[in-house]
Write a protein that holds these residues in place. Structure first.
Motif, PDB file in Angstrom:
ATOM      1  N   LEU A 123      -0.594  -0.621  -2.147  1.00 19.61           N
ATOM      2  CA  LEU A 123      -0.852   0.767  -1.742  1.00 19.61           C
ATOM      3  C   LEU A 123      -1.247   1.650  -2.932  1.00 19.61           C
ATOM      4  CD1 LEU A 123       1.869   1.293   1.027  1.00 19.61           C
ATOM      5  CD2 LEU A 123      -0.566   0.797   1.315  1.00 19.61           C
ATOM      6  N   PRO A 124      -0.568   1.575  -4.094  1.00 13.60           N
ATOM      7  CA  PRO A 124      -1.072   2.305  -5.264  1.00 13.60           C
ATOM      8  C   PRO A 124      -2.466   1.843  -5.702  1.00 13.60           C
ATOM      9  CG  PRO A 124       1.238   1.779  -5.574  1.00 13.60           C
ATOM     10  CD  PRO A 124       0.796   1.056  -4.335  1.00 13.60           C
ATOM     11  N   ALA A 149       2.697   4.919  -7.039  1.00 13.34           N
ATOM     12  CA  ALA A 149       3.743   3.961  -7.391  1.00 13.34           C
ATOM     13  C   ALA A 149       5.101   4.643  -7.503  1.00 13.34           C
ATOM     14  CB  ALA A 149       3.394   3.259  -8.702  1.00 13.34           C
ATOM     15  N   SER A 150       5.130   5.833  -8.070  1.00 11.74           N
ATOM     16  CA  SER A 150       6.404   6.537  -8.248  1.00 11.74           C
ATOM     17  C   SER A 150       6.988   7.001  -6.920  1.00 11.74           C
ATOM     18  CB  SER A 150       6.221   7.724  -9.191  1.00 11.74           C
ATOM     19  OG  SER A 150       5.420   8.725  -8.598  1.00 11.74           O
ATOM     20  N   ARG A 151       6.121   7.267  -5.924  1.00 11.53           N
ATOM     21  CA  ARG A 151       6.605   7.711  -4.611  1.00 11.53           C
ATOM     22  C   ARG A 151       6.979   6.549  -3.695  1.00 11.53           C
ATOM     23  NH1 ARG A 151       1.778  10.614  -4.737  1.00 11.53           N
ATOM     24  NH2 ARG A 151       1.009   9.484  -2.902  1.00 11.53           N
ATOM     25  N   GLY A 152       6.473   5.371  -3.988  1.00  3.58           N
ATOM     26  CA  GLY A 152       6.610   4.243  -3.073  1.00  3.58           C
ATOM     27  C   GLY A 152       8.052   3.770  -2.909  1.00  3.58           C
ATOM     28  N   ALA A 224       1.665   6.671   4.035  1.00  2.00           N
ATOM     29  CA  ALA A 224       0.986   5.388   4.214  1.00  2.00           C
ATOM     30  C   ALA A 224       2.071   4.331   4.383  1.00  2.00           C
ATOM     31  CB  ALA A 224       0.113   5.069   3.012  1.00  2.00           C
ATOM     32  N   ILE A 225       1.851   3.415   5.309  1.00  2.00           N
ATOM     33  CA  ILE A 225       2.855   2.412   5.648  1.00  2.00           C
ATOM     34  C   ILE A 225       2.236   1.023   5.569  1.00  2.00           C
ATOM     35  CG2 ILE A 225       4.477   1.603   7.407  1.00  2.00           C
ATOM     36  CD1 ILE A 225       5.096   4.411   6.504  1.00  2.00           C
ATOM     37  N   LEU A 274       6.950  -1.045   3.565  1.00  2.00           N
ATOM     38  CA  LEU A 274       6.572  -0.401   2.313  1.00  2.00           C
ATOM     39  C   LEU A 274       5.996   0.960   2.636  1.00  2.00           C
ATOM     40  CD1 LEU A 274       5.322  -3.617   2.458  1.00  2.00           C
ATOM     41  CD2 LEU A 274       5.759  -3.285   0.040  1.00  2.00           C
ATOM     42  N   VAL A 275       6.512   1.980   1.993  1.00  2.00           N
ATOM     43  CA  VAL A 275       6.210   3.362   2.381  1.00  2.00           C
ATOM     44  C   VAL A 275       5.769   4.171   1.164  1.00  2.00           C
ATOM     45  CG1 VAL A 275       7.165   5.456   3.408  1.00  2.00           C
ATOM     46  CG2 VAL A 275       7.997   3.212   4.171  1.00  2.00           C
ATOM     47  N   VAL A 276       4.664   4.901   1.305  1.00  2.00           N
ATOM     48  CA  VAL A 276       4.258   5.854   0.267  1.00  2.00           C
ATOM     49  C   VAL A 276       4.153   7.236   0.917  1.00  2.00           C
ATOM     50  CG1 VAL A 276       2.496   6.557  -1.379  1.00  2.00           C
ATOM     51  CG2 VAL A 276       3.004   4.132  -1.082  1.00  2.00           C
TER      52      VAL A 276
END
Length: 281
Positions: A123-124, A149-152, A224-225, A274-276
């Motif tokens: 995702l990143p 990446a930091s939010r994931g 985003a998922i 996996l979540v952002v």
């Protein structure tokens, strides 16, 4: 030209999506007995994911330098952003750093630790690649990957943690769980490390906890998922449907299988969310 984004095969991005965004990938390695295979490139048949003779290894500095240099050439000097699996789970990021040190244009290659694995890395990568496709400069593309990446947040249900403990990927004491014969572990990745989050008595209860964790992480301002699995497509599709119903304003959702490099450690039946928050646009 535009900045080119590079990742490694653990990111599990669907091939069509990676091709459309011009993302280049470096293979991780699968070792089966005395044979070595490159994930995504070599044919190696069916893998016995429970076997102690099947292991993995990081991409080599030589492999990474070759792809970085090709990416830099494709960018016409605009630069490269390489987003890799967490350095606490694999030696790939460190190998990338060694590769960059030996390059003449090292200042045009930026490395990002995704602090995750699988589509938690993917995702990143998407966030960076979309900025690159929009023509943004190197600093903006790099910052977008770091921010995503930091939010994931990554959560995974596995059947057993034996393979993870054996490979040194699990950082929390196994005693936390007691007997895995009567519990199902829910894992999470925190600051790049894989940890035991909590336990459930049954697989269905473990999935209920997984859904709750993902919904809480997503928040209510869009996300985003990604859902990943290993040999558990029905469970993954059910999980994706539940997340669609419970998370407001899903920006996108990807369902994919874990690649063999991660599957060796997670085992058959693993399912992850996996979540952002905020998405990867």
């Amino acid at each position: 030209m535009t900045v080119v984004v590079v990742t490694d095969s653990s990111a599990s991005l669907p091939a069509a999506l990676a091709t459309d965004l011009g993302v280049l990938s470096v293979p991780l390695h699968i070792l089966v007995d005395d044979r070595e295979f490159r994930e995504g490139l070599d044919e190696f048949g069916e893998i016995d994911y429970g076997s102690s003779t099947v292991t993995t290894s990081a991409a080599s500095p030589g492999d990474l330098r070759e792809v970085y240099e090709r990416a830099l050439e494709l960018s016409d000097g605009d630069g490269v952003v390489a987003v890799h699996i967490s350095r606490k789970l694999s030696g790939t990021w460190e190998a990338g750093r060694q590769a960059v040190r030996d390059m003449d244009a090292a200042h045009r290659v930026r490395l990002v630790d995704s602090l995750s694995a699988g589509l938690g890395t993917g995702l990143p990568v998407l966030a960076a690649a979309r900025r690159a496709r929009a023509g943004e400069p190197l600093d903006v593309v790099y910052d977008s990957a770091v921010a995503a990446a930091s939010r994931g947040r990554t959560f995974i249900v596995v059947n057993r943690t034996e393979q993870l403990r054996r490979g040194g990927r699990l950082s929390t004491a196994a005693a936390f769980f007691g007997s895995e014969l009567v519990t199902k572990p829910i894992l999470q990745i925190v600051d790049g490390k894989l940890e035991l989050r909590e336990k459930a008595r049954t697989r269905s209860k473990a999935f209920t906890k997984l859904v709750a964790a993902a919904v809480d992480a997503a928040g209510d301002e869009g996300a985003a998922i990604a859902v990943q699995h290993l040999g558990a497509a029905e469970a993954a599709n059910t999980l994706a449907g539940q997340l669609r119903d419970l998370i407001p304003d899903i920006r996108e959702i990807i369902v994919a299988e874990f690649g063999p490099a991660l599957g060796v450690h997670l085992g058959l039946g693993a399912v992850g969310a996996l979540v952002v928050p905020g998405g990867c646009g």
